[in-house]
Design a protein around this motif. Structure first.
Motif, PDB file in Angstrom:
ATOM      1  N   CYS B 705       0.916  -1.041   0.172  1.00  0.00           N
ATOM      2  CA  CYS B 705       0.041   0.062   0.037  1.00  0.00           C
ATOM      3  C   CYS B 705       1.084   1.321   0.017  1.00  0.00           C
ATOM      4  O   CYS B 705       2.116   1.213   0.264  1.00  0.00           O
ATOM      5  N   GLY B 706       0.300   2.397  -0.420  1.00  0.00           N
ATOM      6  CA  GLY B 706       1.034   3.731  -0.258  1.00  0.00           C
ATOM      7  C   GLY B 706       1.511   3.983   1.201  1.00  0.00           C
ATOM      8  O   GLY B 706       0.831   3.434   2.342  1.00  0.00           O
ATOM      9  N   ASP B 707       2.256   4.831   1.176  1.00  0.00           N
ATOM     10  CA  ASP B 707       2.866   5.280   2.540  1.00  0.00           C
ATOM     11  C   ASP B 707       1.846   6.236   3.188  1.00  0.00           C
ATOM     12  O   ASP B 707       1.336   7.412   2.627  1.00  0.00           O
ATOM     13  N   ALA B 708       1.434   5.680   4.414  1.00  0.00           N
ATOM     14  CA  ALA B 708       0.586   6.835   5.194  1.00  0.00           C
ATOM     15  C   ALA B 708       0.908   6.948   6.578  1.00  0.00           C
ATOM     16  O   ALA B 708       1.855   6.160   7.030  1.00  0.00           O
ATOM     17  N   ARG B 709       0.552   8.304   6.946  1.00  0.00           N
ATOM     18  CA  ARG B 709       1.357   8.491   8.550  1.00  0.00           C
ATOM     19  C   ARG B 709       0.596   7.351   9.464  1.00  0.00           C
ATOM     20  O   ARG B 709      -0.480   7.007   9.301  1.00  0.00           O
ATOM     21  N   TYR B 710       1.350   7.056  10.267  1.00  0.00           N
ATOM     22  CA  TYR B 710       1.159   6.146  11.504  1.00  0.00           C
ATOM     23  C   TYR B 710       0.820   7.026  12.554  1.00  0.00           C
ATOM     24  O   TYR B 710      -0.581   7.328  12.881  1.00  0.00           O
ATOM     25  N   ASP B 711       1.684   7.345  13.648  1.00  0.00           N
ATOM     26  CA  ASP B 711       1.244   8.090  14.719  1.00  0.00           C
ATOM     27  C   ASP B 711       1.419   9.506  14.976  1.00  0.00           C
ATOM     28  O   ASP B 711       0.977  10.085  15.878  1.00  0.00           O
ATOM     29  N   GLU B 712       2.184   9.961  13.987  1.00  0.00           N
ATOM     30  CA  GLU B 712       2.324  11.402  13.961  1.00  0.00           C
ATOM     31  C   GLU B 712       2.488  11.978  12.469  1.00  0.00           C
ATOM     32  O   GLU B 712       2.977  11.426  11.887  1.00  0.00           O
ATOM     33  N   VAL B 713       2.345  13.265  12.427  1.00  0.00           N
ATOM     34  CA  VAL B 713       2.502  13.929  11.282  1.00  0.00           C
ATOM     35  C   VAL B 713       3.812  14.553  11.090  1.00  0.00           C
ATOM     36  O   VAL B 713       4.522  14.382   9.917  1.00  0.00           O
ATOM     37  N   SER B 714       4.450  14.715  12.197  1.00  0.00           N
ATOM     38  CA  SER B 714       5.823  15.383  12.028  1.00  0.00           C
ATOM     39  C   SER B 714       7.217  14.576  11.715  1.00  0.00           C
ATOM     40  O   SER B 714       8.091  14.990  11.520  1.00  0.00           O
ATOM     41  N   ALA B 715       6.740  13.215  11.958  1.00  0.00           N
ATOM     42  CA  ALA B 715       7.965  12.250  11.974  1.00  0.00           C
ATOM     43  C   ALA B 715       7.590  11.781  10.366  1.00  0.00           C
ATOM     44  O   ALA B 715       6.619  11.492   9.935  1.00  0.00           O
ATOM     45  N   PRO B 716       8.864  11.311   9.653  1.00  0.00           N
ATOM     46  CA  PRO B 716       8.707  10.440   8.293  1.00  0.00           C
ATOM     47  C   PRO B 716       7.850   9.074   8.396  1.00  0.00           C
ATOM     48  O   PRO B 716       7.792   8.450   9.607  1.00  0.00           O
ATOM     49  N   VAL B 717       7.254   8.939   7.304  1.00  0.00           N
ATOM     50  CA  VAL B 717       6.544   7.611   7.534  1.00  0.00           C
ATOM     51  C   VAL B 717       7.301   6.466   7.779  1.00  0.00           C
ATOM     52  O   VAL B 717       8.179   6.155   7.076  1.00  0.00           O
TER      53      VAL B 717
END
Lengths: 113, 910
Positions: B705-717
């Motif tokens: 699947c495509g990269d989606a944010r996990y726990d936070e927005v400010s860190a890289p996926v």
């Protein structure tokens, strides 16, 4: 009235303390008593009596209480407090020293130098 | 001394009595003297006259007597204050601007200071809080225990530090320690399901050892505390205490609450006491509703991964927090050393086979605040904010100084007159000082009221519809004292400058008929420097605010990899006693199906971790089915999801397939991995059909699947894989994601109905939209952006007022000069540009200094920024441009006035 002397600065408080230490007095009584015990030599300016009384009372050296005068009028009587008595003793002693020192200074003759 | 004070107080507070007694006494004196004169042969009338004459001026005597008593000073002070008030009333514009500037400055400081008070300085409401210690340990990287629950932080030397202990160790230390009055233990356990009168709801709980109340000296306001005997008797019917807030909220403060039963996670408990309002547990930022004995853990929070549900006898599991009050005679080092010995022995006794690992060593932390995670999370922000508001206050003070200087010029003649009439310079200085202080007090009082009103609005910015704010503002005596002090210091400091100036006036000069009220060179320079100073600070603050706003903007507009619009989230955590293992999965599957079928629902799914909610599960895996050894495994993020998760979140499946109904508990374990996962493990390979494994199982990759944010927005996926929840061993709480075309309210009602028909004891909680959820993860950044922008604007307004004031008075004092220029043929446009250029020059210089400051200080806020460098040219130029525009605007009115002057009129005024 006999010859009267000007009051030295700082001596008024001492005289008032002495006057009320003999017997509780109202303001006018203080005036009369100082006249009496100084053989009417000292004239207290009436205007400075009350500020002095208030100052001494403020400092806790004398205490005031309302009472009845000889002619049955309400008057404020001043008595000396123990702090006032202590202060009077000290001031009397230092006054004596001063008087002795000045007297001996003034009595000096040229031969003695 | 005491005597003098009492006599002064008597005179002041019984003023009427004092005055009438004084009059009586003097009248008695005169009468008595007159009586004596009568006795000496005077006539009554003559005697009275003589007595009065000799006594002298009665009023004069009274005045001297008052002074002897110290009353006179107060009379004069009162007159000064009255005069000051009159002066201020006569200059309403000046007063309003000065008071408002100060009020805003002090209000902002009050609000931030009350936050700092609560987060950084407030202590537990118990005796001798200063001697409380939170016990923690430090260890090398080879930890003795297998698992921990609670915070664990890396040390500078690569080791770990934590405040969690195993219960066997806690008991051993409690039994043998002698350097603390009593060691007690606790554990915040988050939310648990309570059923009261057949109604399920979520409450926050804290486990406490039986001696907590006794050790802290906390006395319940109703009923009895939890006692050691309660801790020995776990299970049904055990005693719990509730918080005052919960008592009020849920039971309306009914006294009958004592002895009532309720169930907590399906266990019957009895309420035995209500805590005092000030005592909100041992962890700051949390306000538990229910306090349970520590021994309740096996029944209320049965541990699902271990051999037994109880953590109490598990030496491998470190989770309990420990505190104690150091005995007064024992010094810190002794206490630490003796506890250290006990810990080593306890660890050796309970984990005998771990002697080769790094042994933990005791570290004593300040315990006056209990466990304070909020402090760590917010202290940087609070210090930056306090610096911000301090600068705003400085700008406000510059305004005040400026206004007072301006007024000193206007009042030069009045003051000269008063000096000429014989007022002492000290007396005039005192008058000016009084005016300054009255002004400061007015502003300060307004500011404190403002700060008091605003104290809840800052924590409110951090709260969400499903979670209370972790911050709280304390408005107590300390805050008040700080504000009053600041106000007085400002009042004295800023009235002193004009005092020095005014009382040094050359009398004859300023009293001369027609003498113009002009400023000395030094005074003009001073006022101009103040403007430059204000502009510099404003530019600095505006730049910082701009950076924080852009940080928030960057976070909001970051690419998420999924589409959060129209998704509603809620969490369900069925009681484990009724739903465990397969029954739990079956319940979730049924809910997923039924909710997905509701009218208006586009698609519904669920996951063990909601996206972008600052929580995550991770594991270490290696590729190609090899069992990973310590060396070649890599940490990856994992989420247990429902069948339609990718469809609901709109995360694109790039290759292979999504998870589906065929992935059952009994079939081959499968996973969908994201692109980052592929890049990490299978660069340049086709990952479909490959496997990867962690220490206990392996997965078969069926889709990418495509990269989606996990726990936070400010860190890289991060490298992430998704597994079907049907194939996971055990499940905790699950969050449902429902994409619906209908409104949130209607949807939630329908969902609750579905859940209730299945089981009325299951609570639906934490209802929020996905967008709200994402916004909540940058609530701190939002708080920051909002507050710094507000303070930046405040600074701008204050600077604007300052510039206007200086330019207006500059124009006023130059009216004759301008008149001459115009009479000599200067066009009004040239006059206009002359004034504007002057203002722009000052603002430009200030802005330049401000930019230098921003460049120098940018570093200190680097950690609070996202997607932007601390010195950002665009932000800086924006701030400078805004400042210059405001400066020109502020100077526009005075300039306009100068340009439209009638030369004849102007010359005549000169």
């Amino acid at each position: 009235m006999s010859q009267s002397a000007d009051l030295l600065p700082g001596t008024l408080d001492m005289l008032i303390s002495k006057a009320v230490s003999l017997k509780p007095l109202h303001g006018y009584g203080v005036l009369l008593r100082i006249g009496q015990i100084s053989g009417h030599a000292l004239q207290i300016p009436q205007g400075s009596l009350y500020p002095a009384l208030y100052r001494l009372e403020h400092q806790g050296l004398i205490a005031a209480e309302w009472g009845e005068s000889d002619n049955k009028r309400r008057a404020k009587y001043y008595t000396i407090t123990s702090a006032g008595r202590q202060r009077l003793k000290e001031e009397t002693a230092s006054w004596q020293r001063l008087v002795t020192a000045i007297a001996s200074a003034l009595a000096t003759t040229p031969d003695e130098v | 001394m005491v005597h003098r004070l009492r006599s002064l107080m008597n005179a002041l507070f019984h003023r009427d009595r004092f005055e009438s007694a004084m009059s009586d006494e003097i009248r008695f004196h005169i009468d008595a003297y007159a009586d004596d004169l009568v006795r000496a042969g005077w006539s009554r009338e003559e005697a009275q006259r003589q007595a009065r004459l000799e006594f002298g001026g009665v009023e004069r005597v009274k005045e001297d007597a008052r002074e002897a008593r110290g009353v006179r000073l107060f009379d004069e002070l009162r007159a000064d204050v009255r005069y000051a008030m009159r002066q201020l009333r006569h200059a309403p514009a000046f007063t309003a601007v000065a008071v408002l500037s100060l009020a805003l400055g002090i209000g902002a400081n009050t609000a931030i200071f009350s936050l700092m008070q609560s987060v950084l300085w407030s202590t537990l409401p118990v005796d001798a809080a200063k001697r409380l210690r939170l016990i923690s340990w430090v260890s090398g990287p080879q930890l003795v225990m297998d698992s921990t629950w609670g915070n664990m932080n890396p040390t500078a030397t690569g080791g770990r530090t934590s405040t969690s202990f195993s219960y066997p160790v806690v008991q051993e230390l409690q039994r043998r320690d002698s350097s603390f009055e009593q060691l007690f233990a606790f554990k915040p356990i988050g939310r648990i399901t309570a059923v009261i009168d057949g109604q399920a709801e979520l409450v926050t709980g804290q486990l406490v050892s039986g001696n907590v109340y006794e050790a802290l000296g906390v006395v319940p306001i109703a009923g009895r505390p939890i006692v050691p005997a309660d801790d020995d008797r776990p299970g049904s019917g055990m005693a719990v205490a509730i918080s005052d807030a919960f008592w009020a909220r849920r039971f309306g403060r009914a006294p009958a609450v004592l002895g009532r039963t309720m169930t907590l996670n399906q266990v019957d408990v009895t309420i035995v006491g209500v805590n005092p309002p000030a005592f909100t547990g041992l962890a700051s930022g949390q306000h538990p509703d229910v306090f349970l004995p520590l021994s309740a853990q096996p029944v209320v929070l049965p541990w699902r991964y271990g051999k037994s549900p109880s953590l109490l006898d598990d030496p491998e599991y470190w989770w309990v927090l420990m505190m104690g009050r150091r005995k007064p005679g024992v010094d810190e080092r002794e206490a630490k050393a003796s506890l250290d010995v006990l810990l080593r022995q306890a660890v050796q006794a309970s984990l005998p086979h771990k002697a080769a690992r790094d042994q933990p060593r005791i570290q004593l932390l300040a315990g006056a605040q209990g466990l304070n995670d909020v402090r760590r999370a917010f202290s940087t922000q609070l210090f930056v904010l306090s610096a911000f508001v301090a600068l705003v206050l400085l700008i406000a003070c510059a305004n005040l100084a400026n206004l007072l200087l301006g007024r000193a010029v206007v009042r030069q003649r009045e003051i000269s007159l008063r000096l000429a009439l014989g007022a002492g310079r000290g007396r005039v200085a005192r008058q000016l000082l009084t005016e300054g202080i009255v002004l400061a007090l007015l502003g300060g009082a307004m500011g404190i009221v403002l700060g008091y009103w605003a104290r809840d609005s800052i924590p409110y910015l951090l709260s969400t519809s499903w979670n209370a704010s972790p911050l709280q503002a304390d408005f107590d005596r300390r805050v008040l004292a700080m504000c009053v002090t600041v106000t007085l210091v400002i009042g004295v400091l800023f009235s002193l400058a004009p005092v020095c100036q005014s009382t040094r006036v050359e009398l004859t000069e300023s009293l001369k008929d027609g003498a113009r009220t002009t400023m000395t060179r030094s005074k003009r320079l001073m006022r101009r420097s103040l403007i430059v100073f204000q502009v510099a600070l404003s530019v600095l603050l505006l730049t910082a605010a701009g950076l924080f706003v852009r940080t928030l903007w960057n976070l909001r507009s970051a690419d998420l990899g999924f589409q959060p619009g129209q998704i509603v989230l809620f969490t369900i955590d069925p009681p484990r006693s009724a739903y465990s293992g397969e029954a739990r999965k079956a319940l979730f599957q049924r809910l997923e199906e039924e909710i997905g079928g509701l009218p208006g629902v586009v698609s519904a799914s669920l996951s063990s971790e909601p996206l972008v909610a600052n929580s995550s599960s991770t594991t270490r895996v290696a590729a190609s089915g090899r069992k990973p050894s310590q060396g070649d495994s890599i940490q990856v993020w994992v989420n247990d999801v429902g069948e339609r998760f990718f469809e609901t979140m709109r995360i694109p499946i790039l290759y292979g397939r999504a998870l589906g109904p065929r992935d059952r508990a009994t079939s081959l374990p499968v996973a969908v991995v994201n692109q980052q996962f592929v890049r990490t493990f299978f660069p340049g390979e086709n990952p479909l059909g490959q496997t990867f494994a962690n220490a206990s199982q392996s997965w078969h990759i069926v889709g990418i699947c495509g990269d989606a944010r996990y726990d936070e927005v400010s860190a890289p996926v991060p490298p992430t894989f998704y597994q079907p929840f049907a194939q996971t061993k055990d499940l905790g709480a699950m969050t449902f994601e429902v994409r619906a075309a209908i409104g949130e309210a209607g949807l939630v009602k329908a969902v609750r109905e579905v859940v209730r028909t299945i089981d009325k004891d299951i609570a639906v909680f934490d209802v929020r939209t996905q967008e709200e959820q994402i916004a909540a993860t940058f609530s701190r950044e939002r708080l920051f952006a909002v507050l710094t922008s507000a303070f930046g604007l405040l600074a701008l307004v204050l600077a604007c007022i300052g510039i206007y004031g200086v330019m207006a008075s500059a124009v006023a004092s130059r009216i004759p000069e301008i008149g001459i220029r115009m009479a000599l043929g200067a066009e009004s446009r040239r006059v206009l540009t002359m004034i504007l250029r002057e203002s722009a020059g000052l603002a430009g210089l200030g802005a330049f200094i401000g930019v230098l400051g921003a460049a120098a200080l940018g570093r200190s806020i680097e950690g609070l920024l996202y997607g932007i460098r601390p010195f950002d040219p665009v932000t800086v130029s924006g701030a400078v441009l805004l400042m210059l525009m405001v400066a020109l605007l502020a100077a526009w009115w005075p300039a306009r006035f100068a340009a439209t002057l009638d030369p004849m009129h102007a010359l005549r005024r000169g």
